[in-house]
Design an enzyme around this catalytic site. Structure first.
Site, PDB file in Angstrom:
ATOM      1  N   HIS A   1      -1.597  -7.713   2.640  1.00  0.00           N
ATOM      2  CA  HIS A   1      -1.525  -8.245   4.010  1.00  0.00           C
ATOM      3  C   HIS A   1      -2.657  -7.768   4.920  1.00  0.00           C
ATOM      4  O   HIS A   1      -2.764  -8.205   6.066  1.00  0.00           O
ATOM      5  CB  HIS A   1      -0.152  -7.981   4.645  1.00  0.00           C
ATOM      6  CG  HIS A   1       0.080  -6.580   5.112  1.00  0.00           C
ATOM      7  ND1 HIS A   1       0.007  -6.225   6.441  1.00  0.00           N
ATOM      8  CD2 HIS A   1       0.401  -5.457   4.448  1.00  0.00           C
ATOM      9  CE1 HIS A   1       0.291  -4.930   6.555  1.00  0.00           C
ATOM     10  NE2 HIS A   1       0.529  -4.441   5.357  1.00  0.00           N
TER      11      HIS A   1
ATOM     12  N   THR B   1      11.893  -7.809 -11.530  1.00  0.00           N
ATOM     13  CA  THR B   1      11.254  -9.125 -11.583  1.00  0.00           C
ATOM     14  C   THR B   1      10.175  -9.218 -10.509  1.00  0.00           C
ATOM     15  O   THR B   1      10.387  -8.849  -9.366  1.00  0.00           O
ATOM     16  CB  THR B   1      12.313 -10.235 -11.405  1.00  0.00           C
ATOM     17  OG1 THR B   1      13.305 -10.043 -12.406  1.00  0.00           O
ATOM     18  CG2 THR B   1      11.695 -11.609 -11.535  1.00  0.00           C
TER      19      THR B   1
ATOM     20  N   GLY C   1       0.807  -1.209   0.000  1.00  0.00           N
ATOM     21  CA  GLY C   1       0.000   0.000   0.000  1.00  0.00           C
ATOM     22  C   GLY C   1       0.846   1.267   0.000  1.00  0.00           C
ATOM     23  O   GLY C   1       0.542   2.234  -0.701  1.00  0.00           O
TER      24      GLY C   1
ATOM     25  N   SER D   1      -3.862  -3.350  -0.592  1.00  0.00           N
ATOM     26  CA  SER D   1      -2.717  -4.062  -0.030  1.00  0.00           C
ATOM     27  C   SER D   1      -3.100  -5.493   0.331  1.00  0.00           C
ATOM     28  O   SER D   1      -4.202  -5.757   0.799  1.00  0.00           O
ATOM     29  CB  SER D   1      -2.206  -3.311   1.200  1.00  0.00           C
ATOM     30  OG  SER D   1      -1.195  -4.056   1.846  1.00  0.00           O
TER      31      SER D   1
ATOM     32  N   CYS E   1       3.279   6.672  22.484  1.00  0.00           N
ATOM     33  CA  CYS E   1       4.569   6.587  23.171  1.00  0.00           C
ATOM     34  C   CYS E   1       5.530   5.623  22.495  1.00  0.00           C
ATOM     35  O   CYS E   1       6.717   5.893  22.385  1.00  0.00           O
ATOM     36  CB  CYS E   1       4.362   6.165  24.620  1.00  0.00           C
ATOM     37  SG  CYS E   1       3.233   7.263  25.466  1.00  0.00           S
TER      38      CYS E   1
ATOM     39  N   ASN F   1      -8.112   3.963   8.860  1.00  0.00           N
ATOM     40  CA  ASN F   1      -7.510   2.806   9.523  1.00  0.00           C
ATOM     41  C   ASN F   1      -7.619   2.853  11.042  1.00  0.00           C
ATOM     42  O   ASN F   1      -7.527   1.830  11.696  1.00  0.00           O
ATOM     43  CB  ASN F   1      -6.043   2.647   9.101  1.00  0.00           C
ATOM     44  CG  ASN F   1      -5.276   3.935   9.137  1.00  0.00           C
ATOM     45  OD1 ASN F   1      -5.608   4.893   8.441  1.00  0.00           O
ATOM     46  ND2 ASN F   1      -4.256   3.990   9.965  1.00  0.00           N
TER      47      ASN F   1
ATOM     48  N   GLN G   1      -7.984  -0.193   3.689  1.00  0.00           N
ATOM     49  CA  GLN G   1      -8.816  -0.723   4.781  1.00  0.00           C
ATOM     50  C   GLN G   1     -10.213  -1.137   4.327  1.00  0.00           C
ATOM     51  O   GLN G   1     -10.991  -1.643   5.138  1.00  0.00           O
ATOM     52  CB  GLN G   1      -8.926   0.308   5.910  1.00  0.00           C
ATOM     53  CG  GLN G   1      -7.634   0.551   6.663  1.00  0.00           C
ATOM     54  CD  GLN G   1      -7.181  -0.648   7.491  1.00  0.00           C
ATOM     55  OE1 GLN G   1      -7.945  -1.562   7.785  1.00  0.00           O
ATOM     56  NE2 GLN G   1      -5.920  -0.648   7.889  1.00  0.00           N
TER      57      GLN G   1
HETATM   58  C1  LIG Z   1      -1.710  -0.464   6.094  1.00  0.00           C
HETATM   59  C2  LIG Z   1      -2.101   0.741   5.353  1.00  0.00           C
HETATM   60  C3  LIG Z   1      -1.289   1.287   4.351  1.00  0.00           C
HETATM   61  C4  LIG Z   1       0.085   0.736   4.046  1.00  0.00           C
HETATM   62  O1  LIG Z   1       0.027  -0.503   3.363  1.00  0.00           O
HETATM   63  P1  LIG Z   1       1.338  -1.446   3.388  1.00  0.00           P
HETATM   64  O2  LIG Z   1       0.955  -2.563   2.431  1.00  0.00           O
HETATM   65  O3  LIG Z   1       1.504  -1.913   4.780  1.00  0.00           O
HETATM   66  O4  LIG Z   1       2.468  -0.648   2.879  1.00  0.00           O
HETATM   67  C5  LIG Z   1      -1.736   2.385   3.663  1.00  0.00           C
HETATM   68  N1  LIG Z   1      -2.933   2.947   3.939  1.00  0.00           N
HETATM   69  C6  LIG Z   1      -3.743   2.468   4.888  1.00  0.00           C
HETATM   70  C7  LIG Z   1      -5.063   3.118   5.136  1.00  0.00           C
HETATM   71  C8  LIG Z   1      -3.349   1.351   5.633  1.00  0.00           C
HETATM   72  O5  LIG Z   1      -4.157   0.895   6.594  1.00  0.00           O
END
Ligand SMILES: *Cc1c(COP(=O)(O)O)cnc(C)c1O
Length: 400
Positions: free
Chosen positions: A201, A237, A71, A199, A325, A151, A179
């Site tokens: 993950h 690649t 992302g 994204s 923190c 998020n 999200q």
């Molecule tokens: C997690 C997140 C990203 C970043 O995505 P990655 O694949 O971890 O680099 C960007 N935008 C939002 C809103 C996210 O929650």
């Protein structure tokens, strides 16, 4: 000890069906998709099938999908690339105050390099106003980026309406849908977007894979130079295990997300109502209805989010907090400040994001453990003791 993972907006476990596909591409299908022999052709087939699956879940044409490392890269590419591609037309660009850092930092970078940025405020539920977007647009505005789902607080932005305005005015519109993609309906045509980030993950795929949707005809220059992969927009690649894993995750999400939306809303409501019934002096953050099904964000007055996280962790519960923190900054989350929370209340916030692994029993466990923890932490807080003492003496001193 019971383990309860309530941090699905940070990352998700990899779905077992996704693991199988990744394994296949690490062992059997290891060819380079650019090679013309059978090894290469087999990999290429997997690459293009993944592209179809990822595209289909957002109503896009596979030709409009560029795979990236995630992302963050897709956000950077969309924002910095598009701003520069259109700089002859104008150097005013717009975003909101509650974006992810991958978006905000790209805007700050552009600001340092001669662009003028409007950071739109949000209301107390975290919503960007469509009317304010319209008012912020000038003759020299070329680009707008507004996230779909926040998020931290889960608020769903009116991207469809904003997209209708940008389309009419010929302004490029980017949406960070990390999200929302795979969790609620996302359709690039209905949303009138030109660029959209997703994204892997965050939807039960592997880390290090993601994509940028680039509407046909929209210009986004490449950051990296090299080979001809991804239409020269993202040479190098391909991360095959990551990409096919992302494709499988998108396929599974397409199959399961509607049922999951209902199930997770139910679990989330049970969690939030349960907390409201058991714990006084709290504030529910984000929009009541326009919100991601699995998101609960609650501020607990008189305590620190960080201590709450540590105590929950000792009971096997994983969540996150708007208290910063751990990130080395004393300021609480920019999102919680943007919705108008005081520093004190923002520091006492807890984000719980539900997902595939969660059950009714998980929620029961949290509702059993959390009130005791909050009570114990509050009993050590001087502000809380003062408030309780006031109650007994019936004094009306205002406690901050
Ligand atoms: C997690 C997140 C990203 C970043 O995505 P990655 O694949 O971890 O680099 C960007 N935008 C939002 C809103 C996210 O929650």
């Amino acid at each position: 000890m019971r383990k309860v993972y309530l941090d699905h907006s940070a990352t998700t476990p990899v779905h077992p069906e996704v693991v199988d596909v990744i394994n296949k591409y690490l062992t059997d299908v290891w060819g380079n998709p650019s090679s013309i022999h059978s090894f290469g052709r087999e990999a290429k087939k997997g690459l293009e099938e993944a592209r179809e699956k990822v595209a289909s879940l957002m109503g896009a044409d596979p030709k409009e999908i560029i795979f990236t490392s995630g992302g963050t890269e897709a956000d950077n590419m969309a924002i910095i690339g598009s701003a520069h591609a259109n700089e002859k037309k104008g150097k005013h660009i717009i975003t909101s105050q509650v974006e992810h850092h991958a978006v905000l930092d790209a805007f700050k970078h552009l600001e340092k390099n001669g662009f003028e940025v409007t950071y739109l405020p949000v209301d107390e539920e975290g919503l960007v106003s469509v009317a304010e977007v319209e008012r912020a647009i000038r003759e020299d505005t070329t680009f707008i980026s507004i996230m779909h789902v926040n998020n931290e607080i889960g608020t769903i932005q009116p991207v469809e309406e904003i997209g209708a305005i940008t389309r009419e005015k010929g302004i490029i519109f980017h949406v960070d849908a990390v999200q929302s993609y795979g969790k609620i309906p996302v359709d690039v045509k209905q949303m009138n977007v030109d660029l959209l980030t997703a994204s892997s993950h965050k939807i039960y795929g592997p880390k290090g894979a993601g994509c940028l949707y680039i509407r046909k005809g929209v210009k986004v220059p490449s950051f990296t130079l090299g080979g001809g992969q991804e239409k020269k927009r993202r040479p190098g690649t391909e991360n095959m295990p990551g990409i096919v894993g992302f494709g499988k995750a998108a396929e599974i999400a397409a199959r399961d997300y509607e049922g999951e939306m209902k199930r997770l809303s139910g679990l989330r409501d049970k969690l939030v109502t349960g907390i409201e019934e058991r714990i006084p002096d709290i504030r529910i953050n984000g929009h009541r209805t326009k919100r991601l099904p699995g998101n609960a964000n609650i501020s607990f007055r008189f305590i620190e989010g960080e201590s709450l996280l540590l105590s929950l962790d000792m009971k096997g519960i994983a969540a996150s907090s708007g208290s910063a923190c751990t990130s080395g900054s004393l300021d609480p989350s920019h999102v919680l400040l943007a919705i108008g929370l005081s520093h004190e209340i923002a520091h006492g916030s807890l984000r719980m994001t539900l997902g595939g692994s969660n059950t009714q029993e998980d929620i029961d466990y949290v509702l059993e453990v959390l009130p005791e923890i909050v009570e114990r932490l509050r009993s050590m807080s001087p502000l809380y003791q003062r408030k309780e003492a006031c109650k007994q003496k019936e004094c009306y001193e205002h406690v901050q």
